[in-house]
Write an enzyme that holds these catalytic residues in place. Structure first.
Site, PDB file in Angstrom:
ATOM      1  N   ARG A 180       0.542  -1.332  -0.072  1.00  0.00           N
ATOM      2  CA  ARG A 180      -0.011   0.305  -0.004  1.00  0.00           C
ATOM      3  C   ARG A 180       0.835   1.600   0.059  1.00  0.00           C
ATOM      4  NH1 ARG A 180      -2.584  -3.667  -0.854  1.00  0.00           N
ATOM      5  NH2 ARG A 180      -4.511  -4.455  -0.273  1.00  0.00           N
ATOM      6  N   SER A 258     -11.434   0.095   2.951  1.00  0.00           N
ATOM      7  CA  SER A 258     -10.330  -0.319   3.929  1.00  0.00           C
ATOM      8  C   SER A 258      -9.526  -0.177   4.662  1.00  0.00           C
ATOM      9  CB  SER A 258      -9.847  -1.806   3.642  1.00  0.00           C
ATOM     10  OG  SER A 258     -10.488  -2.815   2.861  1.00  0.00           O
ATOM     11  N   GLU A 356      -5.585   3.771   5.857  1.00  0.00           N
ATOM     12  CA  GLU A 356      -4.868   3.554   5.044  1.00  0.00           C
ATOM     13  C   GLU A 356      -5.291   4.736   3.705  1.00  0.00           C
ATOM     14  OE1 GLU A 356      -6.406   0.574   1.274  1.00  0.00           O
ATOM     15  OE2 GLU A 356      -6.006  -0.117   3.135  1.00  0.00           O
TER      16      GLU A 356
END
Length: 373
Positions: A180, A258, A356
């Protein structure tokens, strides 16, 4: 909404004090007003805008690049000029019996791209179905799901380096991808991605369907079609079905997907946790590390459906934070719920969760402290 199309050099009045409402341009539906928005539909427009921006010292404000708004937490007032890359188009650049190279413009909807490639018999992106956002934002987070990451298929990124006002073609290595993570994420508001190149394969028997429930659901789709083994289309449909069951539609219940990354911990720490919590969900990683399912940690901490008004975790997927006061709730509401969840999980498991989505400060800079306003 103030929206300037840069088909010619931007006139000063398009960068006026008229505010642009971005409340409907972020999937978390956080209230946000920006100084101005510039919509870019081709690369020439960006060159022209930057030439004007460099000269217009009177109206110059910080630049902030906003794609589909699916992975950002915007402030109530954004004191910046918002650049929105909306270039469209998909083209084949090379093809053999085994693979096809395609170039995709930044403004193409990501999920629509996945569906299109599978329909064309170009495979590799099917596990990334139903991830919200636009193609240009995908490399920033190195999006991933069900055992596949964007970097697995990405060949290059064409991006504009805002500080030097120059175009660059970056290879996958140049992008410095991580979990990520990428150079674009670590250098926010430095790059504006205009197009992305992918190499996809044409082998319909090559699928990755062993992750979670995907194999069972994909096999069901294959059986319905009279096949003994799943094909990429079966995997894509399986993932769409699973995600729709677990994840809320941002149009119905605002969210940014998410919210927490799956933490990666040493194997010995995971083994200790496993002795106390045998059902803990983890996946082996290189270098004697284990990736732990953040959703499981949140749920076991008693926070499924919990949070602080009006931000709560989703009843079907604790990894997702949802906004129950769309266009009214602010980033500070998210910060309060985030801190509560992180602190509660840490108290129970001694594992620190990380956010995130990108935290945007009032001047368009990117913050990493949830208490920054």
């Amino acid at each position: 909404m103030t929206s300037a199309l840069c088909s010619k050099p931007i006139a000063p009045h398009t960068l006026s004090d008229d505010l642009a409402d971005l409340s409907y341009s972020n999937t978390m539906a956080l209230a946000c007003m920006a100084d101005s928005v510039v919509t870019l539909t081709d690369e020439v427009q960006l060159d022209e805008f930057m030439a004007y921006y460099e000269q217009d010292t009177q109206h110059r404000k910080p630049l902030f690049v906003l794609s589909g708004g699916s992975n950002v937490l915007l402030p109530a007032k954004l004191n910046a000029i918002v650049l929105r890359p909306q270039m469209r188009g998909i083209q084949v650049t090379a093809q053999t019996d085994f693979h096809v190279d395609i170039e995709v413009m930044a403004g193409e909807n990501w999920h629509d791209l996945v569906v299109h490639t599978v329909a064309q018999g170009w495979y590799g992106l099917e596990n990334l179905a139903l991830i919200p956002g636009l193609t240009g934002a995908a490399p920033i987070q190195n999006i991933g799901a069900y055992g596949v990451q964007l970097e697995d298929c990405l060949q290059y990124v064409r991006a504009y380096h805002l500080p030097s006002q120059t175009w660059h073609d970056l290879t996958a290595v140049d992008c410095e991808f991580g979990y990520r993570d990428s150079i674009f994420k670590r250098q926010p508001n430095t790059w504006l991605i205009s197009r992305v190149g992918f190499r996809l394969h044409t082998d319909a028997t090559k699928v990755l369907a062993s992750y979670g429930d995907v194999q069972t659901v994909a096999q069901s789709y294959a059986t319905q079609q009279g096949r003994t083994k799943p094909m990429p289309a079966d995997v894509m449909h399986a993932i769409i079905e699973i995600r729709q069951q677990k994840l809320p539609d941002p149009k119905q219940l605002p969210n940014c997907g998410s919210f927490f990354q799956n933490p990666i911990v040493p194997q010995d720490q995971f083994a200790t946790l496993q002795s106390s919590y045998p059902a803990i969900v983890g996946y082996p990683m290189p270098d004697a590390m284990t990736k732990v399912a953040a959703g499981w940690l949140i749920e076991q901490a008693g926070l499924k459906g919990g949070g602080i008004e009006p931000i709560f975790t989703h009843q079907q997927q604790a990894l997702v934070l949802t906004n129950h006061a769309p266009y009214i709730a602010t980033k500070q509401d998210v910060a309060a719920a985030q801190k509560y969840i992180i602190d509660t999980v840490y108290k129970k498991f001694a594992i620190q969760l990380s956010r995130e989505p990108v935290w945007v400060n009032a001047d368009g800079s990117i913050g990493y402290d949830e208490h920054v306003v």
